[in-house]
Scaffold this active site. Sequence first.
Site, PDB file in Angstrom:
ATOM      1  N   THR A 179       0.811  -1.216   0.000  1.00 13.57           N
ATOM      2  CA  THR A 179       0.000   0.000   0.000  1.00 13.57           C
ATOM      3  C   THR A 179       0.843   1.264   0.000  1.00 13.57           C
ATOM      4  OG1 THR A 179      -1.713  -1.189   1.239  1.00 13.57           O
ATOM      5  CG2 THR A 179      -1.884   1.210   1.151  1.00 13.57           C
ATOM      6  N   GLY A 195       8.901 -13.055   3.447  1.00 13.26           N
ATOM      7  CA  GLY A 195       9.014 -11.696   2.952  1.00 13.26           C
ATOM      8  C   GLY A 195      10.237 -10.982   3.501  1.00 13.26           C
ATOM      9  N   ALA A 196      10.842 -10.155   2.663  1.00  8.25           N
ATOM     10  CA  ALA A 196      12.034  -9.421   3.085  1.00  8.25           C
ATOM     11  C   ALA A 196      11.742  -8.507   4.263  1.00  8.25           C
ATOM     12  CB  ALA A 196      12.576  -8.607   1.909  1.00  8.25           C
ATOM     13  N   ASP A 197      10.527  -7.964   4.319  1.00 10.60           N
ATOM     14  CA  ASP A 197      10.169  -7.085   5.429  1.00 10.60           C
ATOM     15  C   ASP A 197      10.196  -7.833   6.753  1.00 10.60           C
ATOM     16  OD1 ASP A 197       8.047  -8.574   4.359  1.00 10.60           O
ATOM     17  OD2 ASP A 197       6.525  -7.191   5.102  1.00 10.60           O
ATOM     18  N   ARG A 198       9.714  -9.063   6.756  1.00  3.19           N
ATOM     19  CA  ARG A 198       9.705  -9.863   7.983  1.00  3.19           C
ATOM     20  C   ARG A 198      11.131 -10.188   8.431  1.00  3.19           C
ATOM     21  NH1 ARG A 198       6.051 -14.879   6.698  1.00  3.19           N
ATOM     22  NH2 ARG A 198       6.129 -15.155   8.993  1.00  3.19           N
ATOM     23  N   ASP A 215       4.243  -6.385  13.095  1.00  4.15           N
ATOM     24  CA  ASP A 215       4.285  -5.332  12.080  1.00  4.15           C
ATOM     25  C   ASP A 215       2.866  -5.057  11.595  1.00  4.15           C
ATOM     26  OD1 ASP A 215       4.809  -3.549  10.066  1.00  4.15           O
ATOM     27  OD2 ASP A 215       6.244  -4.813   8.999  1.00  4.15           O
ATOM     28  N   SER A 254      -0.379  -3.523   5.716  1.00  2.00           N
ATOM     29  CA  SER A 254      -1.534  -4.035   4.973  1.00  2.00           C
ATOM     30  C   SER A 254      -1.953  -5.387   5.525  1.00  2.00           C
ATOM     31  CB  SER A 254      -1.189  -4.155   3.485  1.00  2.00           C
ATOM     32  OG  SER A 254      -0.846  -2.900   2.955  1.00  2.00           O
ATOM     33  N   THR A 283     -23.147   3.224  13.528  1.00  2.50           N
ATOM     34  CA  THR A 283     -22.435   2.296  12.648  1.00  2.50           C
ATOM     35  C   THR A 283     -20.939   2.590  12.581  1.00  2.50           C
ATOM     36  OG1 THR A 283     -24.417   1.976  11.299  1.00  2.50           O
ATOM     37  CG2 THR A 283     -22.318   1.372  10.310  1.00  2.50           C
TER      38      THR A 283
END
Length: 272
Positions: free
Chosen positions: A10, A109-112, A131, A134, A186
């Site tokens: 995102t 994933g590279a982020d992890r 983390d 998204s 709502t």
Amino acid sequence: MLLAIDVRNTHTVVGLLSGAKQHAKVVQQWRIRTESEVTADELALTIDGLIGEDSERLTGATGLSTVPSVLHEVRIMLEQYWPSVPHVLIEPGVRTGIPLLVDNPKEVGADRIVNCLAAYQQFAKAAIVVDFGSSICVDVVSAKGEFLGGAIAPGVQVSSDAAAARSAALRRVELARPRSVVGKNTVECMQAGAVFGFAGLVDGLVARIREDVKGFSADDDVAVVATGHTAPLLLPELHSVEHFDEHLTLHGLRLVFERNREAQRGRLKPAR
């Protein structure tokens, strides 16, 4: 000055870091929308506009992307617009220094990976890294610095948007803390479900990890750290998270850059 680029599904975070190793710090950070069809030229125009005169002070660049097509464009951009600046992108074959004890390391994933690397370097003990992006990734790194795996759940905004898209009676709402867990309209009901519901989800996953994984019980010394752009919204409702580091991924990228550059110069043995 190190340029760090963290491309997610995102948003993309662009950061500038000064110093090295334990003296490194993030001096600037920007968040822009990720475009899956962005070109190298467009990326260069955007990033050069953000970093301004610091473009001439770059001593290195590093990046990761959960969108493969964008990583390719980042590589082209660095080679064409900053050819004299050494760069390291997180991709298969790059030394990270963290063993991946999972069924298929190439799927992680590279982020992890860089988040767990940064958490272990910062706390020097077993850690659970949450983390909030998204997707919500809850990852586990052992006291030996090994990536043990984790859990992935839909992100807060993604889930809220999906509920609105799939129901004629619901609409997209701003993510904010409602007055109470019992909503009176709502919008408040959806906010309560998002904020308190996902706080409970994360607390539940962390509790289950501490129950099920050896070395992570309540009696063990474990750091639980959160990062990600929606983390501040949920932090007041989380009982399991002890630390928050908004720059965790950028520091993880820096660590991989430093490790690979030093290995290339022959000062480090190749990491596993």
